[in-house]
Design a protein around this motif. Structure first.
Motif, PDB file in Angstrom:
ATOM      1  N   MET A   5       0.968  -1.196   0.121  1.00  0.00           N
ATOM      2  CA  MET A   5       0.019   0.070  -0.132  1.00  0.00           C
ATOM      3  C   MET A   5       0.781   1.331   0.059  1.00  0.00           C
ATOM      4  O   MET A   5       0.565   2.332  -0.565  1.00  0.00           O
ATOM      5  CB  MET A   5      -0.996   0.110   1.213  1.00  0.00           C
ATOM      6  CG  MET A   5      -1.868   1.019   1.224  1.00  0.00           C
ATOM      7  SD  MET A   5      -2.970   1.208  -0.223  1.00  0.00           S
ATOM      8  CE  MET A   5      -3.667   2.747  -0.160  1.00  0.00           C
ATOM      9  N   THR A   6       1.927   1.340   0.590  1.00  0.00           N
ATOM     10  CA  THR A   6       2.843   2.320   0.737  1.00  0.00           C
ATOM     11  C   THR A   6       3.500   2.661  -0.686  1.00  0.00           C
ATOM     12  O   THR A   6       3.409   3.815  -1.210  1.00  0.00           O
ATOM     13  CB  THR A   6       4.095   2.141   1.726  1.00  0.00           C
ATOM     14  OG1 THR A   6       3.561   1.884   2.904  1.00  0.00           O
ATOM     15  CG2 THR A   6       5.129   3.271   1.626  1.00  0.00           C
ATOM     16  N   VAL A   7       3.835   1.652  -1.403  1.00  0.00           N
ATOM     17  CA  VAL A   7       4.483   1.757  -2.685  1.00  0.00           C
ATOM     18  C   VAL A   7       3.243   2.231  -3.554  1.00  0.00           C
ATOM     19  O   VAL A   7       3.587   3.234  -4.500  1.00  0.00           O
ATOM     20  CB  VAL A   7       4.973   0.272  -3.223  1.00  0.00           C
ATOM     21  CG1 VAL A   7       5.527   0.502  -4.477  1.00  0.00           C
ATOM     22  CG2 VAL A   7       6.409   0.086  -2.246  1.00  0.00           C
ATOM     23  N   PHE A   8       2.270   1.682  -3.466  1.00  0.00           N
ATOM     24  CA  PHE A   8       1.011   1.966  -4.432  1.00  0.00           C
ATOM     25  C   PHE A   8       0.601   3.417  -4.469  1.00  0.00           C
ATOM     26  O   PHE A   8       0.477   4.027  -5.296  1.00  0.00           O
ATOM     27  CB  PHE A   8       0.000   1.002  -4.294  1.00  0.00           C
ATOM     28  CG  PHE A   8      -1.112   1.453  -5.268  1.00  0.00           C
ATOM     29  CD1 PHE A   8      -1.091   1.040  -6.614  1.00  0.00           C
ATOM     30  CD2 PHE A   8      -2.428   1.795  -4.663  1.00  0.00           C
ATOM     31  CE1 PHE A   8      -2.262   1.336  -7.462  1.00  0.00           C
ATOM     32  CE2 PHE A   8      -3.348   2.084  -5.484  1.00  0.00           C
ATOM     33  CZ  PHE A   8      -3.242   1.910  -6.963  1.00  0.00           C
ATOM     34  N   ALA A   9       0.523   3.838  -2.980  1.00  0.00           N
ATOM     35  CA  ALA A   9       0.026   5.170  -2.636  1.00  0.00           C
ATOM     36  C   ALA A   9       1.076   6.242  -3.245  1.00  0.00           C
ATOM     37  O   ALA A   9       0.728   7.395  -3.574  1.00  0.00           O
ATOM     38  CB  ALA A   9      -0.422   5.332  -1.479  1.00  0.00           C
ATOM     39  N   GLY A  10       2.387   5.721  -2.883  1.00  0.00           N
ATOM     40  CA  GLY A  10       3.335   6.889  -3.201  1.00  0.00           C
ATOM     41  C   GLY A  10       3.479   6.926  -4.970  1.00  0.00           C
ATOM     42  O   GLY A  10       3.820   7.918  -5.430  1.00  0.00           O
ATOM     43  N   TRP A  11       3.256   5.830  -5.634  1.00  0.00           N
ATOM     44  CA  TRP A  11       3.352   6.141  -7.081  1.00  0.00           C
ATOM     45  C   TRP A  11       2.002   6.512  -7.472  1.00  0.00           C
ATOM     46  O   TRP A  11       2.193   7.593  -8.483  1.00  0.00           O
ATOM     47  CB  TRP A  11       3.202   4.513  -7.604  1.00  0.00           C
ATOM     48  CG  TRP A  11       2.827   4.544  -8.945  1.00  0.00           C
ATOM     49  CD1 TRP A  11       3.794   4.867 -10.149  1.00  0.00           C
ATOM     50  CD2 TRP A  11       1.612   4.090  -9.722  1.00  0.00           C
ATOM     51  NE1 TRP A  11       3.282   4.627 -11.223  1.00  0.00           N
ATOM     52  CE2 TRP A  11       1.854   4.251 -11.118  1.00  0.00           C
ATOM     53  CE3 TRP A  11       0.559   3.771  -9.329  1.00  0.00           C
ATOM     54  CZ2 TRP A  11       0.656   3.895 -12.010  1.00  0.00           C
ATOM     55  CZ3 TRP A  11      -0.574   3.328 -10.288  1.00  0.00           C
ATOM     56  CH2 TRP A  11      -0.193   3.536 -11.511  1.00  0.00           C
ATOM     57  N   ARG A  12       0.772   6.633  -7.041  1.00  0.00           N
ATOM     58  CA  ARG A  12      -0.459   7.292  -7.314  1.00  0.00           C
ATOM     59  C   ARG A  12      -0.112   8.679  -7.038  1.00  0.00           C
ATOM     60  O   ARG A  12      -0.594   9.829  -7.578  1.00  0.00           O
ATOM     61  CB  ARG A  12      -1.505   6.712  -6.701  1.00  0.00           C
ATOM     62  CG  ARG A  12      -2.141   5.386  -7.251  1.00  0.00           C
ATOM     63  CD  ARG A  12      -2.482   5.572  -8.636  1.00  0.00           C
ATOM     64  NE  ARG A  12      -3.830   6.285  -8.533  1.00  0.00           N
ATOM     65  CZ  ARG A  12      -4.566   6.472  -9.391  1.00  0.00           C
ATOM     66  NH1 ARG A  12      -4.438   6.127 -10.579  1.00  0.00           N
ATOM     67  NH2 ARG A  12      -5.707   7.117  -9.299  1.00  0.00           N
ATOM     68  N   ILE A  38       1.901   7.876   3.762  1.00  0.00           N
ATOM     69  CA  ILE A  38       2.294   8.178   5.100  1.00  0.00           C
ATOM     70  C   ILE A  38       1.845   7.177   6.381  1.00  0.00           C
ATOM     71  O   ILE A  38       2.589   6.672   6.970  1.00  0.00           O
ATOM     72  CB  ILE A  38       2.164   9.627   5.399  1.00  0.00           C
ATOM     73  CG1 ILE A  38       3.061  10.184   4.702  1.00  0.00           C
ATOM     74  CG2 ILE A  38       2.696   9.902   7.051  1.00  0.00           C
ATOM     75  CD1 ILE A  38       2.954  11.887   4.909  1.00  0.00           C
ATOM     76  N   GLY A  39       0.555   7.200   6.164  1.00  0.00           N
ATOM     77  CA  GLY A  39      -0.145   6.203   7.180  1.00  0.00           C
ATOM     78  C   GLY A  39       0.241   4.656   6.916  1.00  0.00           C
ATOM     79  O   GLY A  39       0.387   3.972   8.042  1.00  0.00           O
ATOM     80  N   LEU A  81       2.248   2.471   9.705  1.00  0.00           N
ATOM     81  CA  LEU A  81       1.718   1.066  10.048  1.00  0.00           C
ATOM     82  C   LEU A  81       2.826  -0.004   9.787  1.00  0.00           C
ATOM     83  O   LEU A  81       3.110  -0.841  10.489  1.00  0.00           O
ATOM     84  CB  LEU A  81       0.472   0.442   9.262  1.00  0.00           C
ATOM     85  CG  LEU A  81       0.185  -0.702   9.503  1.00  0.00           C
ATOM     86  CD1 LEU A  81      -0.500  -0.880  10.968  1.00  0.00           C
ATOM     87  CD2 LEU A  81      -1.240  -1.085   8.364  1.00  0.00           C
ATOM     88  N   ALA A  82       3.659   0.029   8.855  1.00  0.00           N
ATOM     89  CA  ALA A  82       4.783  -0.860   8.321  1.00  0.00           C
ATOM     90  C   ALA A  82       5.798  -0.687   9.441  1.00  0.00           C
ATOM     91  O   ALA A  82       6.555  -1.818   9.802  1.00  0.00           O
ATOM     92  CB  ALA A  82       5.343  -0.525   6.898  1.00  0.00           C
ATOM     93  N   LEU A  83       6.151   0.598   9.991  1.00  0.00           N
ATOM     94  CA  LEU A  83       7.244   0.647  10.977  1.00  0.00           C
ATOM     95  C   LEU A  83       6.720   0.003  12.425  1.00  0.00           C
ATOM     96  O   LEU A  83       7.564  -0.667  13.016  1.00  0.00           O
ATOM     97  CB  LEU A  83       7.393   2.180  11.295  1.00  0.00           C
ATOM     98  CG  LEU A  83       8.230   2.407  12.223  1.00  0.00           C
ATOM     99  CD1 LEU A  83       9.714   1.913  11.549  1.00  0.00           C
ATOM    100  CD2 LEU A  83       8.672   3.965  12.304  1.00  0.00           C
ATOM    101  N   LEU A  84       5.409   0.292  12.588  1.00  0.00           N
ATOM    102  CA  LEU A  84       4.959  -0.311  13.677  1.00  0.00           C
ATOM    103  C   LEU A  84       4.982  -2.056  13.452  1.00  0.00           C
ATOM    104  O   LEU A  84       5.507  -2.677  14.668  1.00  0.00           O
ATOM    105  CB  LEU A  84       3.695  -0.093  14.196  1.00  0.00           C
ATOM    106  CG  LEU A  84       3.398   1.348  14.638  1.00  0.00           C
ATOM    107  CD1 LEU A  84       1.636   1.625  14.906  1.00  0.00           C
ATOM    108  CD2 LEU A  84       4.206   1.506  16.019  1.00  0.00           C
TER     109      LEU A  84
END
Length: 72
Positions: free
Chosen positions: A16-23, A44-45, A49-52
């Motif tokens: 989701m991080t990669v997809f949202a960053g691309w979009r 960012i959200g 979450l990935a960091l947690l």
């Protein structure tokens, strides 16, 4: 949470991080109208979450809290 659940959620959060960053990095298209989804906020959200989940994964593998943290 067990290891498999943590890894599945971590993979989903990273995807989701990669997809949202691309979009979010795509240029605006005035012919389509305004963007109605806040892609950068979602990126960012998902990264938070990935960091947690990475911290949780480290504790599953036996990492201890720092001794200078009160209540450790």
């Amino acid at each position: 949470m067990d290891l498999s659940t943590t890894l599945i959620l971590l993979a989903a959060a990273l995807a989701m991080t990669v997809f949202a960053g691309w979009r979010g990095a795509r240029p605006p298209d005035p012919w389509k109208g305004p963007r109605l989804i806040p892609w950068r906020f979602l990126m960012i959200g998902a990264a938070a979450l990935a960091l947690l989940l990475l911290v949780h994964l480290a504790t599953l593998f036996g990492a201890a809290r720092a001794p200078w943290i009160p209540g450790a």
